[in-house]
Design a protein around this motif. Structure first.
Motif, PDB file in Angstrom:
ATOM      1  N   THR A 153     -50.904 -26.490  26.336  1.00  0.00           N
ATOM      2  CA  THR A 153     -50.485 -27.889  26.531  1.00  0.00           C
ATOM      3  C   THR A 153     -49.061 -28.176  26.036  1.00  0.00           C
ATOM      4  O   THR A 153     -48.285 -28.805  26.750  1.00  0.00           O
ATOM      5  N   PRO A 154     -48.661 -27.698  24.829  1.00  0.00           N
ATOM      6  CA  PRO A 154     -47.300 -28.035  24.371  1.00  0.00           C
ATOM      7  C   PRO A 154     -46.183 -27.315  25.132  1.00  0.00           C
ATOM      8  O   PRO A 154     -45.008 -27.650  24.945  1.00  0.00           O
ATOM      9  N   LEU A 155     -46.525 -26.322  25.946  1.00  0.00           N
ATOM     10  CA  LEU A 155     -45.498 -25.544  26.646  1.00  0.00           C
ATOM     11  C   LEU A 155     -45.129 -26.122  28.013  1.00  0.00           C
ATOM     12  O   LEU A 155     -44.177 -25.672  28.650  1.00  0.00           O
ATOM     13  N   LEU A 156     -45.885 -27.122  28.472  1.00  0.00           N
ATOM     14  CA  LEU A 156     -45.712 -27.608  29.843  1.00  0.00           C
ATOM     15  C   LEU A 156     -44.697 -28.745  29.947  1.00  0.00           C
ATOM     16  O   LEU A 156     -44.589 -29.575  29.049  1.00  0.00           O
ATOM     17  N   ASN A 157     -43.973 -28.775  31.082  1.00  0.00           N
ATOM     18  CA  ASN A 157     -43.151 -29.937  31.392  1.00  0.00           C
ATOM     19  C   ASN A 157     -44.059 -31.142  31.618  1.00  0.00           C
ATOM     20  O   ASN A 157     -45.191 -30.993  32.092  1.00  0.00           O
ATOM     21  N   GLN A 158     -43.555 -32.328  31.294  1.00  0.00           N
ATOM     22  CA  GLN A 158     -44.357 -33.544  31.384  1.00  0.00           C
ATOM     23  C   GLN A 158     -43.767 -34.499  32.425  1.00  0.00           C
ATOM     24  O   GLN A 158     -42.566 -34.484  32.669  1.00  0.00           O
ATOM     25  N   TRP A 159     -44.648 -35.331  33.012  1.00  0.00           N
ATOM     26  CA  TRP A 159     -44.200 -36.224  34.083  1.00  0.00           C
ATOM     27  C   TRP A 159     -44.629 -37.675  33.877  1.00  0.00           C
ATOM     28  O   TRP A 159     -44.589 -38.476  34.791  1.00  0.00           O
ATOM     29  N   THR A 160     -45.105 -38.028  32.666  1.00  0.00           N
ATOM     30  CA  THR A 160     -45.314 -39.443  32.341  1.00  0.00           C
ATOM     31  C   THR A 160     -44.187 -39.864  31.397  1.00  0.00           C
ATOM     32  O   THR A 160     -43.630 -39.026  30.681  1.00  0.00           O
ATOM     33  N   TYR A 161     -43.840 -41.136  31.404  1.00  0.00           N
ATOM     34  CA  TYR A 161     -42.575 -41.599  30.808  1.00  0.00           C
ATOM     35  C   TYR A 161     -42.393 -41.165  29.352  1.00  0.00           C
ATOM     36  O   TYR A 161     -41.422 -40.493  28.996  1.00  0.00           O
ATOM     37  N   GLN A 162     -43.342 -41.541  28.490  1.00  0.00           N
ATOM     38  CA  GLN A 162     -43.208 -41.238  27.060  1.00  0.00           C
ATOM     39  C   GLN A 162     -43.126 -39.727  26.819  1.00  0.00           C
ATOM     40  O   GLN A 162     -42.241 -39.243  26.103  1.00  0.00           O
ATOM     41  N   ALA A 163     -44.050 -38.989  27.438  1.00  0.00           N
ATOM     42  CA  ALA A 163     -44.097 -37.533  27.238  1.00  0.00           C
ATOM     43  C   ALA A 163     -42.844 -36.853  27.790  1.00  0.00           C
ATOM     44  O   ALA A 163     -42.322 -35.900  27.207  1.00  0.00           O
ATOM     45  N   MET A 164     -42.351 -37.371  28.904  1.00  0.00           N
ATOM     46  CA  MET A 164     -41.160 -36.800  29.546  1.00  0.00           C
ATOM     47  C   MET A 164     -39.912 -37.037  28.685  1.00  0.00           C
ATOM     48  O   MET A 164     -39.077 -36.134  28.532  1.00  0.00           O
ATOM     49  N   VAL A 165     -39.795 -38.252  28.135  1.00  0.00           N
ATOM     50  CA  VAL A 165     -38.665 -38.547  27.245  1.00  0.00           C
ATOM     51  C   VAL A 165     -38.695 -37.588  26.053  1.00  0.00           C
ATOM     52  O   VAL A 165     -37.671 -37.025  25.649  1.00  0.00           O
ATOM     53  N   HIS A 166     -39.890 -37.370  25.484  1.00  0.00           N
ATOM     54  CA  HIS A 166     -39.999 -36.490  24.315  1.00  0.00           C
ATOM     55  C   HIS A 166     -39.664 -35.046  24.689  1.00  0.00           C
ATOM     56  O   HIS A 166     -38.986 -34.346  23.922  1.00  0.00           O
ATOM     57  N   GLU A 167     -40.105 -34.599  25.847  1.00  0.00           N
ATOM     58  CA  GLU A 167     -39.863 -33.219  26.273  1.00  0.00           C
ATOM     59  C   GLU A 167     -38.378 -32.964  26.553  1.00  0.00           C
ATOM     60  O   GLU A 167     -37.830 -31.933  26.161  1.00  0.00           O
ATOM     61  N   LEU A 168     -37.726 -33.907  27.220  1.00  0.00           N
ATOM     62  CA  LEU A 168     -36.345 -33.664  27.671  1.00  0.00           C
ATOM     63  C   LEU A 168     -35.280 -34.220  26.723  1.00  0.00           C
ATOM     64  O   LEU A 168     -34.160 -33.707  26.692  1.00  0.00           O
ATOM     65  N   LEU A 169     -35.611 -35.276  25.963  1.00  0.00           N
ATOM     66  CA  LEU A 169     -34.602 -35.907  25.100  1.00  0.00           C
ATOM     67  C   LEU A 169     -34.999 -35.907  23.622  1.00  0.00           C
ATOM     68  O   LEU A 169     -34.143 -36.103  22.765  1.00  0.00           O
ATOM     69  N   SER A 170     -36.273 -35.737  23.326  1.00  0.00           N
ATOM     70  CA  SER A 170     -36.849 -35.750  21.969  1.00  0.00           C
ATOM     71  C   SER A 170     -36.893 -37.152  21.357  1.00  0.00           C
ATOM     72  O   SER A 170     -35.876 -37.820  21.240  1.00  0.00           O
ATOM     73  N   ILE A 171     -38.107 -37.572  20.999  1.00  0.00           N
ATOM     74  CA  ILE A 171     -38.315 -38.843  20.286  1.00  0.00           C
ATOM     75  C   ILE A 171     -38.506 -38.505  18.811  1.00  0.00           C
ATOM     76  O   ILE A 171     -39.387 -37.723  18.461  1.00  0.00           O
ATOM     77  N   ASN A 172     -37.661 -39.081  17.964  1.00  0.00           N
ATOM     78  CA  ASN A 172     -37.759 -38.825  16.530  1.00  0.00           C
ATOM     79  C   ASN A 172     -37.917 -40.162  15.808  1.00  0.00           C
ATOM     80  O   ASN A 172     -36.973 -40.951  15.741  1.00  0.00           O
TER      81      ASN A 172
END
Length: 569
Positions: A229-248
């Protein structure tokens, strides 16, 4: 009560109990994050808190005796020492002290002895000792909590104390279950149980007994059981922002985006403070584009109405609505900037193509086809090294037992392109390969899972990029139905579940970190099962980058025995 409400309630209580007047809030690194996750600076200012101080800073302020000091700290040895120093030479008029967890009598005595000027008005325990990420999601912000299968003792203490605080704040007295195949889960379960027993009086005072409802369950899982699960690209807004831009801590850096306005170099994405974000957390990327268009249309309509200021009444109306208009303008600009950068990442890094192969690898079995496509991507210079690392790692996990396994050759190809990254797929396999998992992650042995997979394949899927469902979904569905096997998920302390009553309150904690995809899964389960409340937590909330850091930290220096065929790579 959800986790955000619980933390907000405690912080509001602190600001109210100190009474009216100018206040300063004195915090440590952890409590600063805890507060910032649920309140904006403006909301705290509205509670008459005008100064934010860190207990470990050495700022020198003169003549602040007119200010009341709200102290909010974790009850650590270091914090007690720093607070003792503060009380010996107090900068502020009076102190209202709140600890985020249980504090020892010895520490209270130490503080009392240091309070020679009798400036302390209140000392209390509040149980806001976790980061409330969302209403059903919490974290302790720890990456690398284990070394191989053993806990870092400091992190074990932090997690066990944090879980005790969570139980006290949500008023839950749970049966504790853990993953039988995980030493780390068993160890944490034991520590939480010890703390609950030690604080029995506190538990009894805070949490009333209710024999009429099934006891809540705290289920402690191990990230190794689902490394996919943590290795996959994401396509929902929150998860996608975290995957591509990182939410800290609800903050996203956009400083790298070309021509970004200085006000948007860092943006806050909080479902508590941003209505648009709250409504679209779980929207897929296609829907977000449409929603953004609607938001723009609404904004432009309001902007046009403000252009016609022909009378005093028009001007008065504009002045009254301007703050809302300005806020809307900020929201529109913020989300257009974020979505624009996500869109740019998707096209620039060929993420649709990569995500399609990721989903194929984890949801279907076609070794020859998958290997051919993976080799083709390894030869494609426009694919990023980090994406190739994830694909080779997923291949290694998926086809570990396949007779034609080509992982050594794939690792060798990766080595030519990115020597520093080549060993990561080997570490991922050592971390979460078949030897480390108790679950049938890919549904290869369990007849029921094979049937489910077959039906899923026959019925087709709405979106090829979101075929995967986390292992957590099956685990929670079994738990809610009362079918979670006790030999695989035993009860800490051997308490009896023979009554067969299905739990209504469930807290899941994942050692090694949770993900936003799993958070979405929990939300869907809560919606589909009225009367059932599931809360998810983890040592961290991972994207693929932080997960690979977790893997490297956990496996660093561990002697490899399960991947001998590629040990020399």
């Amino acid at each position: 009560m959800n986790v955000v409400q619980a933390v907000k309630m405690y912080i509001t209580k602190m600001t109210e109990e100190s009474g009216p007047g100018m206040k300063v809030i004195l915090m440590d690194k952890d409590t600063t994050s805890i507060v910032s996750m649920v309140f904006s600076q403006l909301e705290i200012l509205q509670k008459e808190v005008y100064l934010f101080e860190r207990i470990d800073s050495h700022a020198k302020w003169d003549n602040l005796k007119h200010m009341k000091c709200i102290v909010f700290l974790r009850p650590t040895t270091e914090n007690i020492a720093l607070l003792s120093k503060e009380l010996r030479r107090p900068k502020y008029g009076v102190y209202f002290i709140y600890f985020s967890n249980v504090v020892s009598k010895a520490d209270i005595k130490t503080l009392a002895e240091c309070d020679e000027q009798e400036t302390v008005r209140e000392v209390q325990e509040v149980f806001a000792d976790y980061l409330a990420v969302d209403r059903h999601l919490f974290s302790f912000n720890i990456v690398g909590c284990l070394h191989d299968r053993s806990w870092n003792q400091q992190h074990l203490l932090r997690c066990s104390q944090g879980l005790l605080a969570l139980l006290l704040s949500l008023k839950r007295r749970p049966v504790i279950r853990y993953e039988a195949g995980s030493e780390a889960s068993a160890r944490l379960a034991e520590r939480v149980r010890e703390l609950v027993r030690r604080e029995a009086v506190l538990m009894d005072y805070n949490i009333p007994f209710n024999g009429d409802i099934p006891p809540p369950q705290l289920l402690i899982l191990d990230r190794r059981d689902d490394p996919v699960t943590p290795l996959l690209n994401q396509w929902t807004y929150q998860a996608m922002v975290h995957e591509l831009l990182s939410i800290n801590n609800n903050r996203v850096s956009l400083a790298h985006v070309p021509d970004v306005h200085k006000d948007f170099k860092e943006v806050v994405l909080s479902s508590e403070q941003d209505e648009f974000y709250a409504k679209n957390l779980y929207s897929n990327f296609g829907e977000i584009g449409q929603t953004m268009k609607s938001l723009m249309d609404e904004f432009q309509k309001k902007a046009k109405s403000h252009q016609k200021l022909e009378s005093i009444a028009d001007m008065k109306n504009f002045v009254e609505t301007y703050p809302l208009f300005k806020k809307m303008s900020g929201t529109v600009t913020k989300h257009i900037t974020v979505v624009g950068e996500l869109s740019s990442c998707v096209s620039r890094h060929k993420l649709l193509e990569i995500s399609e192969l990721e989903q194929e690898l984890v949801c279907h079995s076609d070794h020859a086809k998958h290997l051919q496509r993976l080799k083709s991507m390894l030869a494609n210079e426009s694919i990023r090294n980090e994406d190739l690392v994830k694909l080779v790692s997923l291949y290694g996990l998926r086809y570990e037992k396949n007779a034609g396994n080509a992982l050594p050759a794939l690792v060798e190809s990766l080595k030519k392109r990115a020597p520093d990254c080549a060993k990561i797929p080997v570490l991922v396999l050592e971390y979460g390969g078949a030897h480390a998992r108790q679950s049938d992650l890919f549904g290869l042995q369990d007849a029921e899972k094979i049937t489910k997979r077959l039906f899923r394949g026959l019925s087709g899927v709405e979106n090829i990029y979101t075929q995967h469902t986390p292992l957590l979904k099956d685990t929670l569905e079994d738990l809610i139905k009362g079918k979670l096997r006790e030999n695989l998920f035993p009860i800490c302390g051997g308490e009896d579940l023979s009554s067969g009553r299905r739990p209504q309150d469930i807290i899941v904690f994942i050692v090694g970190g949770a993900t936003y995809e799993e958070s979405l899964c929990v939300r869907q389960i809560n919606q589909a099962n009225p009367g059932v409340r599931v809360v998810l937590g983890g040592t961290h909330i991972h994207n693929s980058a932080s997960f690979l850091e977790e893997v490297k930290s956990t496996m660093q220096g561990v002697h490899r025995t399960h991947t001998r065929h590629i040990r020399n790579l």
